[in-house]
Structures are given as C-alpha cells and as structure tokens.
Design a protein around this motif. Structure first.
Motif, PDB file in Angstrom:
ATOM      1  N   CYS A   1     -51.106  70.020 -55.938  1.00  8.01           N
ATOM      2  CA  CYS A   1     -49.754  70.925 -55.423  1.00  8.01           C
ATOM      3  C   CYS A   1     -49.845  71.211 -53.885  1.00  8.01           C
ATOM      4  O   CYS A   1     -48.713  71.387 -53.259  1.00  8.01           O
ATOM      5  CB  CYS A   1     -50.387  72.472 -56.097  1.00  8.01           C
ATOM      6  SG  CYS A   1     -50.154  72.316 -57.729  1.00  8.01           S
TER       7      CYS A   1
ATOM      8  N   SER B   1     -46.424  70.141 -51.423  1.00  6.01           N
ATOM      9  CA  SER B   1     -45.910  71.475 -51.207  1.00  6.01           C
ATOM     10  C   SER B   1     -44.704  71.316 -49.888  1.00  6.01           C
ATOM     11  O   SER B   1     -45.016  70.461 -49.196  1.00  6.01           O
ATOM     12  CB  SER B   1     -46.468  72.621 -50.618  1.00  6.01           C
ATOM     13  OG  SER B   1     -47.306  72.195 -49.374  1.00  6.01           O
TER      14      SER B   1
ATOM     15  N   GLN C   1     -43.844  79.980 -47.266  1.00  5.20           N
ATOM     16  CA  GLN C   1     -43.515  80.394 -48.759  1.00  5.20           C
ATOM     17  C   GLN C   1     -43.831  79.281 -49.577  1.00  5.20           C
ATOM     18  O   GLN C   1     -44.429  79.414 -50.666  1.00  5.20           O
ATOM     19  CB  GLN C   1     -41.943  80.861 -48.661  1.00  5.20           C
ATOM     20  CG  GLN C   1     -41.777  81.599 -49.756  1.00  5.20           C
ATOM     21  CD  GLN C   1     -39.982  81.577 -50.117  1.00  5.20           C
ATOM     22  OE1 GLN C   1     -39.282  80.986 -49.549  1.00  5.20           O
ATOM     23  NE2 GLN C   1     -39.747  82.108 -51.199  1.00  5.20           N
ATOM     24  N   GLY C   2     -43.500  78.053 -49.254  1.00 10.77           N
ATOM     25  CA  GLY C   2     -43.851  76.977 -50.057  1.00 10.77           C
ATOM     26  C   GLY C   2     -45.300  76.793 -50.278  1.00 10.77           C
ATOM     27  O   GLY C   2     -45.733  76.390 -51.333  1.00 10.77           O
TER      28      GLY C   2
ATOM     29  N   GLY D   1     -47.562  79.114 -50.503  1.00 10.05           N
ATOM     30  CA  GLY D   1     -47.573  80.307 -51.176  1.00 10.05           C
ATOM     31  C   GLY D   1     -47.539  79.745 -52.853  1.00 10.05           C
ATOM     32  O   GLY D   1     -48.491  80.078 -53.493  1.00 10.05           O
ATOM     33  N   GLN D   2     -46.522  79.279 -52.956  1.00 13.78           N
ATOM     34  CA  GLN D   2     -45.920  78.695 -54.195  1.00 13.78           C
ATOM     35  C   GLN D   2     -46.916  77.653 -54.585  1.00 13.78           C
ATOM     36  O   GLN D   2     -47.470  77.742 -55.794  1.00 13.78           O
ATOM     37  CB  GLN D   2     -44.631  78.348 -54.440  1.00 13.78           C
ATOM     38  CG  GLN D   2     -43.460  79.244 -54.349  1.00 13.78           C
ATOM     39  CD  GLN D   2     -42.093  78.577 -54.002  1.00 13.78           C
ATOM     40  OE1 GLN D   2     -42.099  77.380 -53.702  1.00 13.78           O
ATOM     41  NE2 GLN D   2     -41.262  79.770 -54.186  1.00 13.78           N
ATOM     42  N   ALA D   3     -47.279  76.899 -53.842  1.00 14.16           N
ATOM     43  CA  ALA D   3     -48.206  75.800 -54.006  1.00 14.16           C
ATOM     44  C   ALA D   3     -49.501  76.293 -54.597  1.00 14.16           C
ATOM     45  O   ALA D   3     -50.233  75.783 -55.467  1.00 14.16           O
ATOM     46  CB  ALA D   3     -48.564  74.820 -52.851  1.00 14.16           C
ATOM     47  N   THR D   4     -50.010  77.303 -53.866  1.00 19.85           N
ATOM     48  CA  THR D   4     -51.147  78.001 -54.187  1.00 19.85           C
ATOM     49  C   THR D   4     -51.218  78.649 -55.652  1.00 19.85           C
ATOM     50  O   THR D   4     -52.201  78.291 -56.646  1.00 19.85           O
ATOM     51  CB  THR D   4     -51.602  79.285 -53.267  1.00 19.85           C
ATOM     52  OG1 THR D   4     -51.367  78.454 -51.833  1.00 19.85           O
ATOM     53  CG2 THR D   4     -53.024  79.553 -53.489  1.00 19.85           C
ATOM     54  N   THR D   5     -50.219  79.300 -55.962  1.00 23.58           N
ATOM     55  CA  THR D   5     -50.064  80.008 -57.170  1.00 23.58           C
ATOM     56  C   THR D   5     -49.914  79.073 -58.296  1.00 23.58           C
ATOM     57  O   THR D   5     -50.651  78.936 -59.320  1.00 23.58           O
ATOM     58  CB  THR D   5     -48.766  80.814 -57.247  1.00 23.58           C
ATOM     59  OG1 THR D   5     -48.660  81.539 -56.077  1.00 23.58           O
ATOM     60  CG2 THR D   5     -48.719  81.640 -58.566  1.00 23.58           C
ATOM     61  N   ARG D   6     -49.200  77.947 -58.113  1.00 19.51           N
ATOM     62  CA  ARG D   6     -48.927  76.927 -59.174  1.00 19.51           C
ATOM     63  C   ARG D   6     -50.441  76.130 -59.465  1.00 19.51           C
ATOM     64  O   ARG D   6     -50.591  75.892 -60.556  1.00 19.51           O
ATOM     65  CB  ARG D   6     -48.232  75.901 -58.723  1.00 19.51           C
ATOM     66  CG  ARG D   6     -47.105  75.452 -59.522  1.00 19.51           C
ATOM     67  CD  ARG D   6     -45.930  74.445 -59.001  1.00 19.51           C
ATOM     68  NE  ARG D   6     -44.869  75.098 -58.493  1.00 19.51           N
ATOM     69  CZ  ARG D   6     -44.351  74.505 -57.077  1.00 19.51           C
ATOM     70  NH1 ARG D   6     -44.903  73.351 -56.848  1.00 19.51           N
ATOM     71  NH2 ARG D   6     -43.571  75.305 -56.620  1.00 19.51           N
TER      72      ARG D   6
END
Ligand SMILES: Nc1ncnc2c1ncn2[C@@H]1O[C@H](COP(=O)(O)OP(=O)(O)OP(=O)(O)O)[C@@H](O)[C@H]1O
Ligand SMILES: [Mg+2]
Lengths: 261, 257
Positions: free
Chosen positions: A221, A225, A230-231, A233-238
């Motif tokens: 992830c 990214s 923001q990207g 952050g999304q990678a972390t969540t995913r």
C-alpha cells in the motif's frame, strides 16, 4: 434487460480489478521475497525493523494477551458453572489462547502498529521521490525497503506470539487461582494435560503467516500510494484494513488445514 | 572534448491521463558539456529528466545514452548506467530515516566502494564542498533548513563522482552568494571530472554561468536550442521574453487545466 447487463458489467469489472490487484500483490511479494536469496540483503535495515516489530510491540501484545486470558477465565467460569463444568476452564484458556487468540489478537495489534507505520513511511518516501532517489543511488527499492520488512515481520511475529501465549495462560491462571479459587497446582496440571505440540505449532505458523501479510500489505500500500499527504493517509488505512481482514480470513484457512481431520 | 552525444532524445512523448506533458521532445546533449533546460513551470522539465533516468516510462519516443537505446537495454545495463549517474531531485528527496552523512555517501556505501568509517570522512569532505560544516553530517535531514537540504542533496548527487549528472533546480531556494558557489561547483564537476551535466533552472544568471548549451521547452516541445551565453539576446522572441521575464510576448500565461 439493459439494467441487468449493466449490473453484470459492474460485477465483471469489479472481479477483473480484484484479480488484477491480487496478481499485482503476488508479483510484488515474489519480487520482494526473491531478494532474500539474492546477494546484498540489507541486514542493517532488517535489524532495525526486527527490533521495531519484535521488541517495541511487546508491551501492546503482552497487555492484550494478559487481559484476554483473564477475561476468558472469567467468562468461561460464568458460563461453565451452570453445567458444573468449571474444571474445564484451564483447558479452555490454554487452547483458545495458543490456537486462536494469541496469534489473531497479536496479529491485529501488530497490523495496527506496524502495518500502518510501514505504509506511512514507504508512502511518504514514494510521494517525496525518495523511492526514485533510491533507484538513482544504485539501490533496488524492493531489496532495500520491502525484503527486510517482509523477513523481519515474518520472524518477529512468532516470537511475539510465544510471549502472548505465556501471558494469556498466565492471565487465566491469575483469575482462576486468585478470584475463582482453583488450587494453583491443579490449574497448571490441567493446563499442561490438554496442551499438545500441535496447538502451539499451529499458532506459531499462523503468527509467521500473519507477520508476512502485515508487512506485505504495509509495504504494498505504501509503495503504490500517490497524491501527497492524503494519499499516504489512504494507503495507511488500506494497509491496516486489508491486513486485518486477511488475518481473520487466513486464520480460518490455517485452522481448517491443521485441525479439520 | 569530442562531439559525441551523451544523451539523445527523439520524439519523446508522455501524457498523464488526457493531459499531454511531453509532445515530441528532440534534444541532444554532447558528452562533457553542460546543458541547461529552461521552461515555464509545469512544462515537463522534471518529467523529461525522469524519463531519461527510467523512473517514468515514456509513451513513445527514443532515448539514447552513449548511443544506445535505453528501451533495448537489459536490467543490468540500465543499472550500470545508473551507477554512473547522479541526480539532484527538485525537492531534495533526502532519506529522513538516515543521518546526513549516510545520505551523502549512500551510493558509495550501496556499491561497497567505501567502509562506513571512511564514509563519514568522505561525507565531511563533500559537505565542505557545498559549504556545509562537517558537523552537519550527524544531523537528520529534518533538522536542516530548505537551502541546507538542497545542498546536502547536491552533495549526495556528486559524491560518487558520476559521469552524467542531472540537476533539477540546483539553486532554487538558496541565497544569491550560495547560488553562485553551487554554480561554481557544478562547473567544476563538468570541467574537472569531465562529466556531462543536464540542469534545469529558472535563474538566468545561473543558466549563463553553468550552461554551455541551453534549450527551451514549451508546450511539450523543444522550441529553441543554442549557446547558453546568448540567453536574453537570442533573436527568438519566446526565449528572450522568458529570459527577461517579461509579461508581454509570444508566451501568454495559460490557466492550467
Ligand atoms: N506522476 C504524475 N502524475 C500526473 N501528472 C504528473 C506527474 N508528474 C508530473 N505531472 C504533470 O506533468 C506536468 C509537468 O510536470 P513537471 O514536474 O515536469 O514540471 P516542471 O517543468 O518540472 O515544472 P517546475 O518548473 O514547476 O518544476 C505538470 O503539469 C504535472 O501536473
Ligand atoms: Mg520540476
């Protein structure tokens, strides 16, 4: 009719993209793992991650296991006392902890701690050109970033789970003897009577698989990214969501493989 | 100096989604010379460099290094070229998990050309060349100012004495005196090491100082090439407007889509 076709197309598209992702992840894992047997493995990086995962996750994993063992003893007591089966508590605690709760809960905690950190660190490196910089500095990012993390997590998780097993059983023992009035020797005897090598081994195999998955999802992830903070952050969540779900799903698969005969 | 071509680009095209960034870039960089690329913000200068380095795959077009087509090279051959290449990224791209000295000597360490103990000394030496004290070597990149990070990144790009060096805006964010020092350093790299330099800059004084040749990119194509010392008086209306920083001229500010 067109509605129906639209729906089919939608499902088809989702399926294709799922397959593509799966293929990507598999190739990524192979590329990363291949560096374990190629020359120039970065041992210094491996050491850093091994300490980070194995040593600094100890408190979280230990507390989780201890309280889980305690709760387990307490809950089974309230349940089993209805059937006068209190004596089964010790076996319930040790079997659930070594087979299931130790690896799964440790896995979930490490996924939150380490998977997230890996995705954030590698994701930041991606969006700030640091991964490209590695390439221009004669260093394969798969070798330098991915391979040591995969190995470190795969080796560190079983060690963490050994600790989790011990503390989980200890938590049950604590509640059993202090609160529920078992005689310590008898509680321990019951514990080791039922425990078999396979229970521990299956838990450790799970731990190694979960460790690999956590590192794989974290690095994948992060590596893919894009688009700034923001990207990342999304990678972390995913990374955390994907590794948690995979842990639970594979837990079932491995259990089936070990115990369904 | 021979007239051999170090880098040759023909018809290089790259688009992101439906935004065309490079639309047929043709460019020659001669060996042992210093080429400066000018162009508006967002005109694709950094993308061009990343294509040459193989960090971005172009959609179309030919990239030759030392007369060999990069697309036809094996992995090992590409790696061998990168081994002799230095790159200063526009934003520095320093590794923030490593101290400055390890950043500077990263490539030498990765190629096992130096021990860790020797790397510290080597780093101090290179840091001094870019005007930083040896003690900076023990700091982490996050503890440095923007201009200092730029200079560390520059030190990292030249530490392994590459023979092709890419500088993406080497002097942006530096004070004028430090800018001149860095320009001098780049010139030294080219003159003393015989390296080929490929620089992007927005600073005309700097472009004249470091460049032998210059080229201007506009709307994804090279619209002018010529000697760098002619900048500002080239007879090409576009280049002259750009070099003098005038509002009125053939280049109109476009709203980016
Ligand atoms: N990875 C990417 N994905 C999508 N678009 C990109 C990507 N990289 C660059 N671009 C786009 O390509 C265009 C050119 O970018 P580039 O970084 O080459 O500009 P530049 O000429 O270096 O500008 P500057 O002088 O501001 O650095 C920009 O419009 C940018 O939005
Ligand atoms: Mg740029």
């Amino acid at each position: 009719m067109t509605r129906f076709l639209d729906l089919l197309a939608l499902i088809g598209r989702a399926l294709i993209s799922a397959c593509r992702t799966l293929g990507d992840v598999a190739l990524f894992a192979l590329a990363g793992a291949s560096h374990l047997v190629r020359p120039g493995f970065p041992f210094r990086q491996f050491g850093r991650h091994f300490v980070e995962i194995g040593y600094f996750s100890l408190p979280v994993v230990a507390l989780t296991a201890l309280f889980t063992g305690m709760v387990l003893a307490l809950q089974s007591f309230t349940g089993f006392s209805r059937f006068n089966a209190e004596s089964a508590i010790a076996s319930v605690v040790v079997l659930s902890v070594t087979r299931e709760l130790g690896p799964v809960l440790a896995g979930l905690m490490v996924a939150g701690r380490i998977g997230a950190a890996m995705a954030a660190e590698i994701g930041t490196m991606r969006v700030t050109d640091q991964i490209d910089a590695l390439t221009t500095l004669s260093t394969d990012p798969m070798k330098y970033l991915v391979a040591p993390r995969l190995l470190a997590a795969t080796l560190a998780m079983p060690l963490l789970v050994v600790v989790a097993d011990i503390l989980g059983v200890f938590g049950g023992f604590l509640i059993g003897t202090v609160k529920l009035g078992f005689v310590p020797q008898i509680y321990l005897a019951r514990t080791f009577d039922v425990l078999q090598t396979m229970d521990v081994v299956s838990g450790l195999v799970k731990a190694a698989v979960f460790g690999f998955l956590i590192a794989l999802m974290g690095t994948w992830c992060g590596y893919n990214s894009k688009g700034g903070a923001q990207g990342v952050g999304q990678a972390t969540t995913r990374a955390v969501v994907a590794s948690s779900i995979l842990i639970l799903a594979l837990d079932y698969v491995i259990t089936e493989a070990f115990f369904s005969r | 100096m021979s007239d051999a071509l170090k880098i040759r680009l023909r018809g290089l095209k790259k688009r992101f989604g439906d935004k065309v960034v490079l639309d047929g870039v043709d460019l020659d960089v001669r060996a042992g010379r210093s080429m400066v690329i000018l162009g508006g913000s967002g005109s694709g200068k950094s993308v061009t460099i990343k294509c040459i380095l193989g960090l971005i795959r172009p959609d179309e077009g030919l990239i030759e290094i030392d007369g060999r087509d990069v697309a036809k090279m094996s992995r090992e051959e590409r790696a061998a070229i990168l081994d002799r290449t230095g790159m200063l990224f526009q934003n520095g791209a320093l590794f923030d998990s490593l101290p400055v000295w390890e950043n500077v000597c990263f490539k030498l360490l990765a190629q096992r050309r130096i021990t860790r103990a020797a790397a510290r000394e080597k780093a101090a030496e290179v840091l001094e060349q870019v005007g930083l004290a040896a003690s900076v070597g023990d700091l982490s990149p996050a503890e440095l100012s923007g201009g200092m990070q730029k200079r560390v990144a520059l030190a990292r790009a030249i530490a392994a004495q590459p023979d092709i060096i890419f500088f993406d805006e080497p002097t942006t964010g530096l004070d004028p005196i430090m800018g001149a020092v860095i320009d001098g350093l780049i010139v030294d790299c080219v003159k003393k090491l015989g390296a080929t330099a490929f620089s992007i800059t927005h600073d005309m004084a700097s472009a004249r100082r470091i460049g032998d040749d210059a080229a201007m990119i506009h709307k994804g194509r090279i619209v002018w090439t010529g000697p760098a010392n002619a900048l500002g008086d080239t007879g090409n209306a576009m280049v002259d407007q750009f070099a003098r920083g005038e509002r009125e001229g053939p280049i109109q500010m476009e709203l980016r889509k």
